[in-house]
Design a protein around this motif. Structure first.
Motif, short mmCIF file in Angstrom:
data_model
loop_
_atom_site.label_atom_id
_atom_site.label_comp_id
_atom_site.label_asym_id
_atom_site.label_seq_id
_atom_site.Cartn_x
_atom_site.Cartn_y
_atom_site.Cartn_z
N UNK A 111 0.84 -1.20 0.00
CA UNK A 111 0.00 0.00 0.00
C UNK A 111 0.88 1.25 0.00
N UNK A 112 0.51 2.27 -0.79
CA UNK A 112 1.36 3.46 -0.84
C UNK A 112 1.07 4.37 0.36
N UNK A 113 2.05 5.21 0.67
CA UNK A 113 1.93 6.10 1.84
C UNK A 113 0.86 7.16 1.60
N UNK A 114 0.20 7.58 2.68
CA UNK A 114 -0.74 8.71 2.58
C UNK A 114 -0.04 9.97 3.07
N UNK A 115 -0.07 10.99 2.23
CA UNK A 115 0.50 12.28 2.59
C UNK A 115 -0.64 13.19 3.03
N UNK A 116 -0.33 14.14 3.91
CA UNK A 116 -1.39 15.02 4.40
C UNK A 116 -0.84 16.41 4.70
N UNK B 259 -3.46 12.67 0.29
CA UNK B 259 -3.39 12.01 -1.02
C UNK B 259 -2.39 10.88 -1.07
N UNK B 260 -2.56 10.07 -2.10
CA UNK B 260 -1.64 8.96 -2.36
C UNK B 260 -1.07 9.09 -3.78
N UNK B 261 0.12 8.57 -3.92
CA UNK B 261 0.84 8.66 -5.20
C UNK B 261 0.21 7.78 -6.28
N UNK C 151 0.69 6.83 -12.90
CA UNK C 151 0.23 6.96 -14.29
C UNK C 151 -0.05 8.42 -14.69
N UNK C 152 0.29 9.36 -13.80
CA UNK C 152 0.13 10.77 -14.15
C UNK C 152 -1.26 11.33 -13.91
N UNK C 153 -2.23 10.47 -13.57
CA UNK C 153 -3.60 10.99 -13.38
C UNK C 153 -3.72 11.72 -12.05
N UNK C 154 -4.59 12.76 -12.07
CA UNK C 154 -4.90 13.49 -10.83
C UNK C 154 -6.39 13.29 -10.56
N UNK C 155 -6.74 12.73 -9.41
CA UNK C 155 -8.17 12.62 -9.06
C UNK C 155 -8.41 13.39 -7.77
N UNK C 156 -9.66 13.81 -7.57
CA UNK C 156 -9.99 14.53 -6.34
C UNK C 156 -11.35 14.06 -5.82
N UNK C 157 -11.40 13.74 -4.52
CA UNK C 157 -12.67 13.48 -3.84
C UNK C 157 -12.81 14.54 -2.75
N UNK C 158 -14.01 15.06 -2.58
CA UNK C 158 -14.23 16.09 -1.54
C UNK C 158 -15.10 15.50 -0.45
N UNK C 159 -14.63 15.58 0.80
CA UNK C 159 -15.38 15.07 1.95
C UNK C 159 -15.56 16.22 2.94
N UNK C 160 -16.17 15.94 4.10
CA UNK C 160 -16.24 16.93 5.17
C UNK C 160 -17.53 17.72 5.20
N UNK C 161 -17.73 18.48 6.30
CA UNK C 161 -19.01 19.17 6.53
C UNK C 161 -19.36 20.22 5.47
N UNK D 67 4.40 11.67 -12.60
CA UNK D 67 3.69 11.16 -11.42
C UNK D 67 2.33 11.84 -11.30
N UNK D 68 1.40 11.20 -10.64
CA UNK D 68 0.07 11.76 -10.40
C UNK D 68 -0.33 11.55 -8.96
N UNK D 69 -1.62 11.73 -8.65
CA UNK D 69 -2.05 11.58 -7.26
C UNK D 69 -3.56 11.40 -7.17
N UNK D 70 -3.98 10.60 -6.18
CA UNK D 70 -5.39 10.57 -5.77
C UNK D 70 -5.50 11.46 -4.54
N UNK D 71 -6.19 12.59 -4.71
CA UNK D 71 -6.25 13.58 -3.63
C UNK D 71 -7.61 13.57 -2.95
#
Ligand code: C5P
Length: 309
Positions: free
Chosen positions: A1-6, A45-47, A50-60, A90-94
């Motif tokens: 599993x890749x590291x989660x950065x914050x 986010x996680x690394x 494949x160069x793709x950037x994705x974004x999910x928005x959570x929270x109140x 490089x890309x990221x799932x944010x």
């Protein structure tokens, strides 16, 4: 599993904000004492390789962004610009944990963009000089460079000139938003007939030991957008009055182009009491007792800021 950065994306507070001129392109020249709070959004986010950037928005406050096309979100735009500038594959799932109200004068979108830059800089192990990062930040919005810097700063120009100030003392403050967004361009337009403030009113060398001393000097300054903002959204006056009425209030003022206001209290207990008392009367207001954050971001600590001689 890749590291989660914050990375934290602290709320930006304009302790004062003077409009000192206007450029030919319509942008206003500002002088503003900016600081940051413990309260804020969080970008993680996680690394991806494949160069793709994705974004999910959570929270109140995620719903407030649901109409935004993800590609237009400042976090994604910041990531794409940085990717291009660094020429990385490089890309990221944010993930953006949205806790601050949007379009509210405390830099939410700018803070998120700055946090994304910090996060990806570390995740992609980049080596770009400060001027290039500052230019990327400024192209995303006038408040992004100061958010990238992330500590007490005198901001001028349209937001690109940053002068680092001595750390502020830990200040208990309360943030309140009346629950209605205001448009920054509309506020600047509404103050068109107002004059301009003088520059250089703030002593950049003063080291404050107490909130009371800082608040006393801040009384000599103000937020030049307040009149325009209250004419568009009178609820801002109700917020300022409610804050000022509570015991221990040293200063109550609007931040940025509003509608979020902040009040500095003498003690953290008074700030919490004030927040609770106001919350009991205004169910629909967003009310957060917090404090000014003094520590510097670990990465990119000196980006774009000059130090006074
Ligand atoms: O740069 P940012 O997206 O934060 O600015 C939003 C709008 O606010 C600008 O398009 C401009 O109308 C106004 N603005 C300004 N002068 C500034 C910052 C913002 O007139 N220094």
């Amino acid at each position: 599993m890749s590291a989660t950065y914050s990375q934290q994306a602290p709320a930006k507070i304009n302790l004062f904000l003077h409009v000192t001129g206007k450029r030919d392109d319509g942008y206003h020249l500002l002088e503003s004492l900016v600081c940051f709070t413990a309260a804020g959004d969080v970008v993680s986010g996680e690394l991806r390789t494949d160069g793709k950037i994705t974004l999910a928005v959570t929270g109140p406050m995620a719903d407030a962004l649901s109409n935004d096309h993800t590609n237009d979100n400042l976090v994604v735009r910041a990531a794409r610009l940085l990717q291009e500038e660094a020429n990385t594959e490089l890309g990221a799932d944010l993930i953006l944990d949205k806790r601050l109200p949007v379009a509210s004068g405390i830099g939410g979108g700018s803070a998120d963009a700055a946090a994304a830059i910090r996060l990806l800089y570390e995740m992609w192990n980049l080596d770009l000089d400060g001027d290039r990062l500052s230019a990327i930040a400024l192209s995303l919005g006038a408040d992004v460079p100061v958010c990238l810097h992330g500590k007490a700063t005198l901001m001028s120009g349209i937001g690109e000139k940053l002068t680092e100030l001595p750390d502020l003392p830990p200040l208990p403050i309360v943030l309140i938003n009346p629950g209605k967004p205001v448009s920054t361009p509309a506020i600047f337009k509404a103050r068109e007939e107002d004059g301009f403030s003088d520059e250089g009113l703030w002593n950049i060398h003063t080291r404050y030991e107490s909130g009371a001393a800082l608040a006393a000097d801040l009384q000599e300054c103000g937020n030049d957008l307040t009149l325009a903002a209250t004419s568009i959204l009178p609820d801002i006056c109700d917020v300022l009055n409610a804050m000022a009425r509570e015991e221990g209030c040293l200063l109550a003022r609007m931040s940025g182009s509003g509608a979020t206001c902040f009040a500095i209290y003498d003690t953290a207990t008074q700030a919490e009491k004030a927040a609770n008392a106001i919350a009991s009367q205004h169910e629909n207001w967003w009310i957060v007792p917090t404090e000014i954050r003094c520590e510097q971001s670990q990465i990119l600590s000196n980006i774009g800021a000059s130090f006074p001689d």
